[in-house]
Design a protein around this motif. Structure first.
Motif, PDB file in Angstrom:
ATOM      1  N   GLY A 204      -6.951  14.629  -6.849  1.00  0.00           N
ATOM      2  CA  GLY A 204      -8.108  14.988  -7.663  1.00  0.00           C
ATOM      3  C   GLY A 204      -8.902  13.791  -8.149  1.00  0.00           C
ATOM      4  N   ASP A 205      -8.325  12.585  -8.070  1.00  0.00           N
ATOM      5  CA  ASP A 205      -9.061  11.383  -8.468  1.00  0.00           C
ATOM      6  C   ASP A 205     -10.219  11.132  -7.513  1.00  0.00           C
ATOM      7  N   ARG A 206     -11.230  10.431  -8.015  1.00  0.00           N
ATOM      8  CA  ARG A 206     -12.350  10.011  -7.174  1.00  0.00           C
ATOM      9  C   ARG A 206     -12.210   8.534  -6.853  1.00  0.00           C
ATOM     10  N   VAL A 207     -12.408   8.189  -5.599  1.00  0.00           N
ATOM     11  CA  VAL A 207     -12.377   6.799  -5.155  1.00  0.00           C
ATOM     12  C   VAL A 207     -13.788   6.239  -5.314  1.00  0.00           C
ATOM     13  N   SER A 208     -13.913   5.199  -6.128  1.00  0.00           N
ATOM     14  CA  SER A 208     -15.223   4.640  -6.455  1.00  0.00           C
ATOM     15  C   SER A 208     -15.648   3.610  -5.415  1.00  0.00           C
ATOM     16  N   PRO A 209     -16.958   3.475  -5.168  1.00  0.00           N
ATOM     17  CA  PRO A 209     -17.430   2.433  -4.255  1.00  0.00           C
ATOM     18  C   PRO A 209     -17.466   1.046  -4.890  1.00  0.00           C
ATOM     19  N   PHE A 210     -17.136   0.954  -6.187  1.00  0.00           N
ATOM     20  CA  PHE A 210     -17.303  -0.310  -6.889  1.00  0.00           C
ATOM     21  C   PHE A 210     -16.088  -1.235  -6.803  1.00  0.00           C
ATOM     22  N   TYR A 211     -14.932  -0.705  -6.390  1.00  0.00           N
ATOM     23  CA  TYR A 211     -13.717  -1.495  -6.445  1.00  0.00           C
ATOM     24  C   TYR A 211     -13.009  -1.508  -5.096  1.00  0.00           C
ATOM     25  N   ASP A 212     -11.978  -2.320  -5.012  1.00  0.00           N
ATOM     26  CA  ASP A 212     -11.187  -2.409  -3.794  1.00  0.00           C
ATOM     27  C   ASP A 212     -10.679  -1.014  -3.413  1.00  0.00           C
TER      28      ASP A 212
ATOM     29  N   MET B   7      -7.983   0.073  -1.991  1.00  0.00           N
ATOM     30  CA  MET B   7      -6.557   0.341  -1.852  1.00  0.00           C
ATOM     31  C   MET B   7      -6.131   1.453  -2.820  1.00  0.00           C
ATOM     32  N   LEU B   8      -5.396   2.429  -2.284  1.00  0.00           N
ATOM     33  CA  LEU B   8      -4.926   3.564  -3.071  1.00  0.00           C
ATOM     34  C   LEU B   8      -3.493   3.365  -3.540  1.00  0.00           C
ATOM     35  N   SER B   9      -2.626   2.922  -2.628  1.00  0.00           N
ATOM     36  CA  SER B   9      -1.218   2.759  -2.966  1.00  0.00           C
ATOM     37  C   SER B   9      -0.552   1.868  -1.934  1.00  0.00           C
TER      38      SER B   9
ATOM     39  N   VAL C 138      19.740 -14.962  -3.739  1.00  0.00           N
ATOM     40  CA  VAL C 138      20.396 -14.440  -2.535  1.00  0.00           C
ATOM     41  C   VAL C 138      19.515 -13.367  -1.909  1.00  0.00           C
ATOM     42  N   LEU C 139      19.337 -13.449  -0.602  1.00  0.00           N
ATOM     43  CA  LEU C 139      18.525 -12.468   0.116  1.00  0.00           C
ATOM     44  C   LEU C 139      19.420 -11.395   0.708  1.00  0.00           C
ATOM     45  N   ARG C 140      18.957 -10.161   0.619  1.00  0.00           N
ATOM     46  CA  ARG C 140      19.724  -9.048   1.156  1.00  0.00           C
ATOM     47  C   ARG C 140      18.789  -8.069   1.849  1.00  0.00           C
ATOM     48  N   GLY C 141      19.020  -7.851   3.145  1.00  0.00           N
ATOM     49  CA  GLY C 141      18.290  -6.846   3.888  1.00  0.00           C
ATOM     50  C   GLY C 141      16.871  -7.261   4.223  1.00  0.00           C
ATOM     51  N   HIS C 142      16.063  -6.247   4.524  1.00  0.00           N
ATOM     52  CA  HIS C 142      14.688  -6.468   4.971  1.00  0.00           C
ATOM     53  C   HIS C 142      13.793  -5.412   4.335  1.00  0.00           C
ATOM     54  N   ALA C 143      12.553  -5.790   4.004  1.00  0.00           N
ATOM     55  CA  ALA C 143      11.602  -4.858   3.389  1.00  0.00           C
ATOM     56  C   ALA C 143      10.249  -4.980   4.073  1.00  0.00           C
ATOM     57  N   ILE C 144       9.575  -3.842   4.236  1.00  0.00           N
ATOM     58  CA  ILE C 144       8.251  -3.789   4.849  1.00  0.00           C
ATOM     59  C   ILE C 144       7.336  -2.959   3.956  1.00  0.00           C
ATOM     60  N   GLU C 145       6.111  -3.441   3.777  1.00  0.00           N
ATOM     61  CA  GLU C 145       5.123  -2.755   2.954  1.00  0.00           C
ATOM     62  C   GLU C 145       3.856  -2.512   3.762  1.00  0.00           C
ATOM     63  N   VAL C 146       3.249  -1.345   3.563  1.00  0.00           N
ATOM     64  CA  VAL C 146       1.923  -1.076   4.120  1.00  0.00           C
ATOM     65  C   VAL C 146       0.984  -0.717   2.979  1.00  0.00           C
ATOM     66  N   ARG C 147      -0.269  -1.096   3.146  1.00  0.00           N
ATOM     67  CA  ARG C 147      -1.290  -0.799   2.141  1.00  0.00           C
ATOM     68  C   ARG C 147      -2.094   0.413   2.599  1.00  0.00           C
ATOM     69  N   LEU C 148      -2.103   1.437   1.781  1.00  0.00           N
ATOM     70  CA  LEU C 148      -2.851   2.657   2.079  1.00  0.00           C
ATOM     71  C   LEU C 148      -4.254   2.515   1.486  1.00  0.00           C
TER      72      LEU C 148
ATOM     73  N   ASN D 296      -6.759  -5.215 -15.774  1.00  0.00           N
ATOM     74  CA  ASN D 296      -6.889  -4.830 -14.383  1.00  0.00           C
ATOM     75  C   ASN D 296      -6.844  -3.316 -14.282  1.00  0.00           C
ATOM     76  N   ARG D 297      -6.769  -2.803 -13.075  1.00  0.00           N
ATOM     77  CA  ARG D 297      -6.825  -1.366 -12.844  1.00  0.00           C
ATOM     78  C   ARG D 297      -5.899  -1.003 -11.679  1.00  0.00           C
ATOM     79  N   GLY D 298      -5.867   0.292 -11.324  1.00  0.00           N
ATOM     80  CA  GLY D 298      -5.195   0.731 -10.110  1.00  0.00           C
ATOM     81  C   GLY D 298      -3.692   0.559 -10.150  1.00  0.00           C
ATOM     82  N   GLU D 299      -3.116   0.401  -8.949  1.00  0.00           N
ATOM     83  CA  GLU D 299      -1.655   0.378  -8.829  1.00  0.00           C
ATOM     84  C   GLU D 299      -1.028  -0.802  -9.546  1.00  0.00           C
ATOM     85  N   ILE D 300      -1.704  -1.964  -9.616  1.00  0.00           N
ATOM     86  CA  ILE D 300      -1.083  -3.118 -10.257  1.00  0.00           C
ATOM     87  C   ILE D 300      -0.983  -2.888 -11.761  1.00  0.00           C
TER      88      ILE D 300
END
Length: 645
Positions: A376-384, A386-388, A329-339, A9-13
């Protein structure tokens, strides 16, 4: 044991998996395309192999090449990440046949859930509640027409072999069905290599709630709470949080147990996500099961204190799950946004280009950034696009929300369109603060979330002019910074100092006098006690105004004259991408709104339609062409009024 891991795979994952692998003492191997040879995940790996090409079909979807890369580098395991081949049963079988460890579920489980139609039948037999729909093998248009009429419009077309919003279309009436079905089938074929579709009732104002499940090879299976992923655009998630607000313990338990039942029904092993629609009455319906790790897994990690990638490694090596259901056990709350690199003002069209400016929020308690790019990275039109991902945790939801707002305020991004300002408005919106969530959130609050661009005021131009002078490199007398000739202050002997700058920001231009009383403190402009972020990148100046980074440049009069002499007419590509269909030819008369060309970018199709009735005078593209944003695709001559009467 896993000694060396290849990440297919590629990117952040890919970067995320490498981080856990390093913590476990496992060497990593990256694969990449020609386009990605300098990508962050390649730089972070211990070894890297070029798969060639640019499109996914030429690189990340080449099963034989990926397995050959693993053998050539001595990797004894392959992690598919998410997207690409992560839910491809043939890939899992090929990895197993090659004597390698597949860090994912068995091929039989992927087969069972890989077809949404077959999955619905399995879930029905297991007693998991379903949304009314047609999941049959007959893919004829007339069959879909009949079944949609039985279900009742609006209906939702979905790719039988995929997810992530690809190959998904909402159809409001029978008149839209044929074109929507054709487009969805093409998207599904391009993204998953399988054009089969299913159709379901489109549930109005539902919440999208999913359950993280995990199973091992010893018959143990657990659920790690749930995530609310209701805020979506283009049927793809933008904001995710855990646990889902407002769920009672009884409902959480019922959904969790249903998800585990679904996993057990197919002999599941590894990480998986069972997705449900939840209506206002508390009834939930099975949608699909993603047989992989999800983009939004960090929010689950933060509220459980567990590393789900490490769990995947453990299970893939035949070890039991580290925790039982009672021990989670669950503790607290978390929120994520996709840039994302995309333009919210243009219906979230994906964007590509160079990340001229990219600064992430500072690290700290309850703050996490999973990123796959650097400045400085280039965002390609070939892939998803999402940056981070920006993820915040807090003892309660409001603490997490405020922490995420602070992170969004610190994030700086320039050079390509992004959804950064849009994300800030979502997280700051009173309805989000009140947890009033459903999949129609963005559309319902569009006026506040997607406001029409307002003209930039004189105060902005004056600030930008002063910032331009304060940050401009002084080449006149670099050897003597105290010389009056080294100061860009507009000095005139015998006259008052005055320097008016001709600046451009987007489509707007102004000739502005620099604002007085502005000082530069590092990366901040200080004026009247207020701070504005500022960054200089060559010919571009990024100035914060009303919470957004505005990209400013100085106008070159000579270049402007040349640009005025270079005009063109016609319909242009809205983004970098490839032409997948050309539906007209020169001399053809078309009606307003008629489909002319279809462009594919980042696995999504975008239709180019005639803005008015006219005659096609020229075609400047062919199917398969790679086109840049702004390139003229079709020349159209408007018809005379009497011809259109």
């Amino acid at each position: 044991m896993i000694d060396s891991l290849l990440i297919a795979n590629r990117g952040e994952i890919a970067c995320r998996i490498m981080r856990t692998a390093r913590e476990l003492g496992i060497a990593t191997v990256a694969v990449h395309s020609d386009t990605d040879r300098d990508a962050l995940h390649v730089r972070c790996a211990d070894q890297a192999v070029n798969l060639g090409g640019a499109r996914p079909s030429e690189s990340y979807l080449r099963v034989e090449a990926i397995i050959a890369a693993a053998k050539a580098t001595g990797a004894n395991a392959i992690h598919p990440g998410y997207g690409f081949l992560s839910e491809n049963a043939d890939f899992a079988r090929a990895v197993d046949a090659a004597g390698l460890i597949f860090v994912g579920p068995p091929a039989s489980a992927i087969d069972a859930m890989g077809s949404k139609s077959a999955a619905k039948a399995l879930m029905d037999a297991a007693g998991v509640p379903l949304v009314p729909g047609y999941h049959g093998a007959d893919q004829a248009l007339e069959t879909f027409r009949v079944e949609a009429a039985k279900i009742g419009y609006p209906v939702l077309l979905k790719a039988a072999a995929g997810g992530g919003g690809k190959g998904m279309k909402v159809v409001e009436s029978e008149a839209q069905l044929s074109e929507a079905l054709s487009s969805a089938q093409r998207e599904a074929q391009a993204a998953f290599g399988d054009a089969r579709m299913l159709v379901e009732k489109y549930v109005l104002q539902p919440r999208h709630v999913e359950i993280q499940v995990f199973a091992d090879q010893h018959g143990n299976a657990v659920y790690l709470a749930e995530r609310d992923c209701s805020i979506q655009r283009r049927h793809q998630k933008v904001v995710e949080e855990a646990p889902a607000p407002g769920l009672s313990p009884e409902l959480r338990r019922a959904m969790g147990e249903a998800a585990v039942t679904a996993a057990r029904a197919i002999g599941y092993v590894g990480a998986g996500t069972v997705e449900f629609l939840l209506d206002a009455r508390g009834d939930f319906f099975f949608m699909e099961m993603n047989t992989r790790l999800q983009v939004e897994h960090p929010v689950t990690e933060l509220i459980t204190g567990q590393d789900l990638v490490a769990w995947q490694m453990r299970v893939a090596q035949g070890q039991p799950l580290p925790l039982s259901q009672e021990q989670i056990v669950l503790r607290g709350h978390a929120i994520e946004v996709r840039l994302y690199a995309e333009d919210p003002e243009q219906d979230f069209l994906p964007a590509s280009g160079e990340l001229t400016l990219y600064r992430e929020p500072a690290a700290g308690v309850g703050r996490r950034v999973d990123s796959g790019v650097v400045e400085g990275d280039r965002v390609s039109p070939f892939y998803d696009p999402m940056l981070s991902k920006l993820i915040a945790w807090g003892e309660d939801r409001e603490t997490a929300r405020r922490r995420l707002l602070a992170m969004l305020a610190e994030q700086q991004l320039g050079g390509v369109h992004s959804n950064l300002a849009f994300l800030r408005r979502v997280v700051a919106h009173p309805a989000f603060a009140a947890a009033e969530l459903d999949t129609g959130f963005i559309g319902r609050h569009a006026d506040a979330l997607l406001p029409a661009p307002a003209p930039l005021p004189d105060a902005f131009w004056a600030l930008a002019a002063r910032a331009w002078l304060l940050t401009a490199p002084s080449a006149a007398r670099a050897d003597d910074p105290h010389s009056p000739w080294a100061a860009a202050c507009g000095l005139r002997l015998g006259l008052a100092c005055e320097q008016r700058l001709h600046l451009r920001c987007g489509e707007a231009e102004a000739r502005a006098l620099p604002a007085p009383g502005v000082s530069l403190l590092g990366d901040q402009l200080l004026v009247d006690g207020r701070r504005h972020a500022v960054q200089r990148r060559g010919q571009w100046l990024f100035v914060e105004w009303d919470g957004q980074l505005q990209r400013v440049t100085q106008v070159d009069p000579i270049s402007e004259v040349e640009a005025l002499q270079h005009g063109h007419g016609g319909l242009t590509a809205p983004m970098n991408g490839s032409v997948v269909r050309v539906l007209v030819e020169p001399g053809q008369q078309v009606a307003a709104g008629e489909l002319l060309v279809v462009v594919e970018a980042m696995k999504m199709e975008h239709s180019i339609r005639a803005a008015e009735a006219g005659e096609v005078t020229a075609i400047h593209c062919a199917e398969g062409d790679l086109v840049e944003e702004g390139r003229v695709l079709v020349a159209l001559q408007p018809l005379a009024e009497e011809a259109t009467a």
